[in-house]
Every structure is written in C-alpha cells, then in structure tokens.
Scaffold this motif. Structure first.
Motif, short mmCIF file in Angstrom:
data_model
loop_
_atom_site.label_atom_id
_atom_site.label_comp_id
_atom_site.label_asym_id
_atom_site.label_seq_id
_atom_site.Cartn_x
_atom_site.Cartn_y
_atom_site.Cartn_z
N LYS A 107 0.84 -1.20 0.00
CA LYS A 107 0.00 0.00 0.00
C LYS A 107 0.86 1.25 0.00
O LYS A 107 0.60 2.21 -0.74
N GLU A 108 1.90 1.25 0.81
CA GLU A 108 2.80 2.41 0.86
C GLU A 108 3.46 2.65 -0.48
O GLU A 108 3.59 3.80 -0.94
N ARG A 109 3.87 1.58 -1.14
CA ARG A 109 4.54 1.70 -2.43
C ARG A 109 3.61 2.30 -3.48
O ARG A 109 3.99 3.21 -4.23
N ILE A 110 2.38 1.79 -3.54
CA ILE A 110 1.44 2.28 -4.54
C ILE A 110 1.05 3.72 -4.27
O ILE A 110 0.98 4.55 -5.20
N GLU A 111 0.82 4.07 -3.02
CA GLU A 111 0.44 5.45 -2.70
C GLU A 111 1.57 6.41 -3.05
O GLU A 111 1.34 7.52 -3.53
N GLU A 112 2.79 5.99 -2.83
CA GLU A 112 3.95 6.85 -3.08
C GLU A 112 4.05 7.26 -4.55
O GLU A 112 4.44 8.38 -4.87
N GLY A 113 3.72 6.34 -5.45
CA GLY A 113 3.87 6.64 -6.88
C GLY A 113 2.60 7.09 -7.57
O GLY A 113 2.63 7.43 -8.76
N TRP A 114 1.49 7.11 -6.85
CA TRP A 114 0.17 7.31 -7.49
C TRP A 114 0.08 8.62 -8.26
O TRP A 114 -0.26 8.64 -9.45
N ASP A 115 0.39 9.74 -7.63
CA ASP A 115 0.21 11.03 -8.27
C ASP A 115 1.13 11.22 -9.46
O ASP A 115 0.80 11.95 -10.41
N GLY A 116 2.28 10.57 -9.44
CA GLY A 116 3.20 10.69 -10.56
C GLY A 116 2.77 9.90 -11.78
O GLY A 116 2.90 10.38 -12.92
N PHE A 117 2.26 8.71 -11.56
CA PHE A 117 1.98 7.81 -12.68
C PHE A 117 0.53 7.82 -13.16
O PHE A 117 0.27 7.55 -14.33
#
Length: 363
Positions: A242-252
C-alpha cells in the motif's frame, strides 16, 4: 482429454460496468482469436513479431474467456519451439507457416519464466491432467534456464545474448514477474508430487531481494512497471504494498486517462493501466481498479481491440497506431479477476501459491 467448449455464460464474468458489456466482451475475444495464427502463435498483431511473454498473456486471456482450445494451441506452439536449453528467443517474426523464425536471438529470463504462469492458469481453468503431463518438461526446462541466471543476491540476470553470454544486470519488473512464475512452477511441481527444493530457495531469495534490496536492480524507477510489479508479482504485500502504490500514485496515474508508461512523458498506455488495475485488485482495492479500467475506454477501437497508448499533450493522439493483443489480453485478465474467474484469481492473488524459503539473514 477434450477441453470444455465455451458455453453461453463463458464471458459472463467479463461484463463490468463502464468497461465491457456482454457484446463488447465477445467482440474483444473474437478480435484476439482473429490475430492467432493457425499454428497457435499469437503475435502482437498480424505482420508484427511475437514474444513469449505477451504470447502467454494473450493465451491466458483466451482461457479466461472460455476459449480453452485456442489457449491450448498457443501453449503447444511454445512446446514445439522451445530451445534445447529450455529458453525461447526474445522475438519471432510473424509468418503464415507453422514455424518459428527468430527476429531477436537473445533469450530473456522473464519471457522464458512466464510460461509457468500460463500453464498453471490453463490447468486451473480446464482441469486437464494430460496437458499438465505434457507441459511439465517444458516448465521444468524453462525454470532451470532462468535460474542459471540468478545472482548471489537473489536477483535474476535479465537475459543471455545471442552468443550465450549472460547479462547479469537485473530488472526489477522482470524479476518480480519471475517471482510469480516461480511460485506457479512450484504449484505445478506440488500438483505432480515432484518437489523442487532448489526452486523454493530461489523464489525466497528473489522475494527478499525485491522487497529489501532495490540496489541490486538497475534503476528503472521512471517506468510505471517498476512501481507496481513488485506488488503484482507477489513479493511486496500488505502495508508495504500500500505504501509503495500510494507513493507513486500522483506521478503515474493521470485521472480520467490511465497510467503513464514512463515519467515524465505525457503518454498513457493500456497495458500498464490494466496491470495497475490488476495490482489494485490484488491489494483488495477493487473500486480503484474499476476506476482505472473505466478511464482507458478511450483506447477501445472499432472491432473490440485496444490501442496501445495515447499522447495527452501536444498532438493529443493515439500512439503508436497499433491494436496489440497484449493490451486486449491485459484488459480481459483484469476484468476476469474483478469478475471472480477462479483460475485468474488463483494465479494473481497468490493465496494458494507456494511461497519460497527466504534466507535467514538479512544479507
């Protein structure tokens, strides 16, 4: 064994609001079947090359759609054209004859491993023990080829050159996909009561490297696949996922359009978007998965296939102008998972897949 034919409800689980109607699902499956050659091969599109990974993905989509005979022909093609060392070449030219004309004689570890995912998926979809008997030597040889490229740190070197030279640099996306493939291969071995302890150790070491040692992989962090594949491949789970996906969400993620292939390019692609949707489903976030799939319906073309991608700045155009089997295949698999198709959910959720034995230490 005669494989079950698709009945009237074979694509029922492919109906998803805002993504596919029953008629659209049938149309997309027909589009995939139209590209498959008589010898079973599934190129990107007619006139373009075939690669083993995308060939398997398309075959899995056919199984998820009830087209088991067509999927079986795709796996038979792989069995006929496997190299003596257990590998396949990275690309094969499209041809109207039953054969395999290599277009790229490199042999990529990720491409070779993925056959295990497809074969386990087909077995779960059909219950065909005879198929598993025939394909077990294919899986065994492919996994052995791949594990020859495993490095001391657990990561998998990404290819052998045409002359056989090993390329020991590892790709995070490729190794994450291999992790899923090793677990499927272990499931096949378990079903056949042929334990493979070396594979268990290899899968555990690989999972540890993916989860804890990013420095062991080439830096491809600009690519969205490196963002979500550690989760999709089953190595990164729970709070870390979850942390990994949230971290990249706004960029991708581009709201309403899909997922960028690479930062900072203004280009969303169907395949990456569908794979992210599948990743979100794996994490239990079906609502967000549905939103992603709904956002790429602008890529659907007349005839039921999907454009590879769309440039959303400047010319604002479909690019490249290709209707790829792997884009349609990834969408069908994501929809099948959300629709509860048993074989597809079993392969991607990982809940019933064996886990590797991770190293005791933190090295």
């Amino acid at each position: 064994m005669t494989l079950p034919s698709p009945g009237p409800d074979a694509t029922e689980h492919l109906v998803l609001p805002g993504v596919l109607t029953a008629e659209q699902a049938v149309e997309t499956v027909a589009g995939l079947l139209a590209v498959q050659r008589p010898d079973g091969a599934i190129p990107w599109f007619r006139g373009h090359h075939l690669d083993p990974w995308d060939h398997v993905e398309a075959a899995m989509a056919l199984d998820a759609s009830g087209e088991h005979e067509a999927a079986a022909r795709a796996y038979a093609w792989l069995a006929r054209h496997q190299n003596e060392d257990g590998s396949w070449y990275a690309a094969y030219a499209d041809t109207d004859e039953d054969g395999a004309l290599p277009g790229d004689r490199g042999r990529e570890s990720n491409f070779c491993a993925y056959v295990a995912v497809g074969i386990w998926h087909h077995y779960l979809a059909t219950g065909d023990d005879g198929f598993l008997d025939v394909m077990w030597p294919v899986v065994h040889a492919a996994v052995e080829f791949v594990l020859e490229l495993q490095q001391p740190g657990g990561q998998i070197g990404w290819k052998r050159e045409a002359d056989g030279t090993a390329v020991n640099d590892a790709l995070l996306t490729g190794s994450s996909s291999i992790h899923q493939a090793l677990r499927c291969a272990l499931a096949i071995a378990e079903e056949r009561e042929e334990p493979q302890p070396d594979w268990e150790l290899a899968a555990g070491a690989l999972a540890h490297a993916i989860r804890s040692h990013p420095e062991r992989f080439l830096d491809k962090s600009r690519y969205s696949m490196d963002w979500y594949y550690p989760v999709l491949g089953g190595a990164v789970t729970g709070a870390q996922a979850k942390e990994r996906i949230e971290e990249g969400w706004d960029g991708f993620v581009v709201p309403g359009l899909g997922v960028r292939c690479i930062l900072p390019n203004p280009w969303v692609t169907g395949g990456e978007s569908c794979e992210l949707a599948l990743t979100l489903w794996v994490m239990g976030e079906s609502d967000r998965a549905l939103e992603i799939l709904q956002s790429i319906q602008h890529l659907r073309a007349e005839g039921g296939m999907y454009w590879t991608g769309y440039v959303f700045e400047g010319d604002r155009a479909v690019w490249p102008e290709e209707l790829t089997t792997w884009t349609a295949g990834s969408l069908l698999l994501a929809v099948a998972a959300l629709g509860g198709d048993e074989a597809t959910t079993a392969v991607f959720s990982g809940e019933r897949l064996p886990r590797g034995l991770e190293p005791d230490c933190c090295g």
